[in-house]
Design a protein around this motif. Structure first.
Motif, PDB file in Angstrom:
ATOM      1  N   HIS A 112      -8.025  -2.232  -1.268  1.00 53.66           N
ATOM      2  CA  HIS A 112      -7.087  -2.289  -0.147  1.00 53.66           C
ATOM      3  C   HIS A 112      -7.847  -2.123   1.159  1.00 53.66           C
ATOM      4  O   HIS A 112      -8.767  -1.318   1.249  1.00 53.66           O
ATOM      5  N   ASN A 113      -7.456  -2.881   2.141  1.00 57.43           N
ATOM      6  CA  ASN A 113      -8.125  -2.785   3.448  1.00 57.43           C
ATOM      7  C   ASN A 113      -7.183  -2.273   4.534  1.00 57.43           C
ATOM      8  O   ASN A 113      -7.294  -2.654   5.686  1.00 57.43           O
ATOM      9  N   ASP A 114      -6.244  -1.443   4.113  1.00 57.02           N
ATOM     10  CA  ASP A 114      -5.228  -1.003   5.075  1.00 57.02           C
ATOM     11  C   ASP A 114      -5.740   0.146   5.937  1.00 57.02           C
ATOM     12  O   ASP A 114      -5.346   1.287   5.794  1.00 57.02           O
ATOM     13  N   CYS A 138      -5.686  -7.707   1.395  1.00 60.76           N
ATOM     14  CA  CYS A 138      -5.928  -6.792   0.292  1.00 60.76           C
ATOM     15  C   CYS A 138      -5.947  -7.600  -1.001  1.00 60.76           C
ATOM     16  O   CYS A 138      -5.295  -8.625  -1.116  1.00 60.76           O
ATOM     17  N   HIS A 172       0.844  -1.194   0.000  1.00 62.33           N
ATOM     18  CA  HIS A 172       0.000   0.000   0.000  1.00 62.33           C
ATOM     19  C   HIS A 172       0.875   1.237   0.000  1.00 62.33           C
ATOM     20  O   HIS A 172       1.992   1.219   0.491  1.00 62.33           O
ATOM     21  N   CYS A 220       1.340  -4.926   2.602  1.00 59.20           N
ATOM     22  CA  CYS A 220       0.021  -4.973   3.229  1.00 59.20           C
ATOM     23  C   CYS A 220      -0.024  -6.077   4.287  1.00 59.20           C
ATOM     24  O   CYS A 220       0.498  -7.162   4.078  1.00 59.20           O
TER      25      CYS A 220
HETATM   26 ZN   LIG Z   1      -3.333  -3.109   1.156  1.00 57.73          ZN
END
Ligand SMILES: [Zn+2]
Ligand SMILES: [Zn+2]
Ligand SMILES: [Zn+2]
Length: 136
Positions: free
Chosen positions: A87-89, A82, A64, A78
């Motif tokens: 992206h789930n950051d 993700c 990310h 990450c």
């Molecule tokens: Zn990510």
């Protein structure tokens, strides 16, 4: 931590030598890396190749991008699940004023949940101060 090879296989990215090297390098760093740090680390590779590799990683949920207010974007591997679509950051980042490194804070600080109906694609939460290494 998963091996660089496993991560690339899982994301469906062809594991070229350069991609493996860059991902392994990023995995070893305690802090996020900018393009110039990668250029220094891989002085045989050209800037475009490194940049494209980062782009591929970013687009496939491997790294990310962190905008920390310095003159270049930083990249970190990450931790969250993700993928190429999202992206789930949702973690905070910490920028140290002493060493100028930017760290992911994956567990320490969670960002608030957003109300239903808001899909967050990108978020930036940068805390700044002095990191544990520089504090002592
Ligand atoms: Zn990510
Ligand atoms: Zn520091
Ligand atoms: Zn991060």
């Amino acid at each position: 931590m998963k091996s660089a090879e496993n991560i690339l296989a899982q994301k469906g990215i062809r594991p070229t030598a350069m991609r493996l090297l860059i991902l392994e390098y990023l995995q070893e760093q305690p802090a996020a890396s900018g393009l110039s740090a990668l250029e220094d680390a891989f002085d045989h590779a050209d800037r475009v190749t490194i940049y494209r590799t980062l782009k591929t990683f970013e687009e496939n949920g491997v790294v990310h991008k962190i905008i920390d207010g310095s003159d270049e974007a930083k990249y970190a591997v990450c931790f969250e699940d993700c993928d190429e679509s999202h992206h789930n950051d949702m973690h905070a980042h910490f920028k140290c004023k002493a060493c100028h490194e930017t760290f992911c804070l994956p567990d320490a600080v969670r960002l608030p949940l957003f109300p239903a109906g808001f899909r967050v694609d990108e978020i930036s939460f940068i805390a700044s101060g002095v990191c544990p290494r520089c504090k002592s």
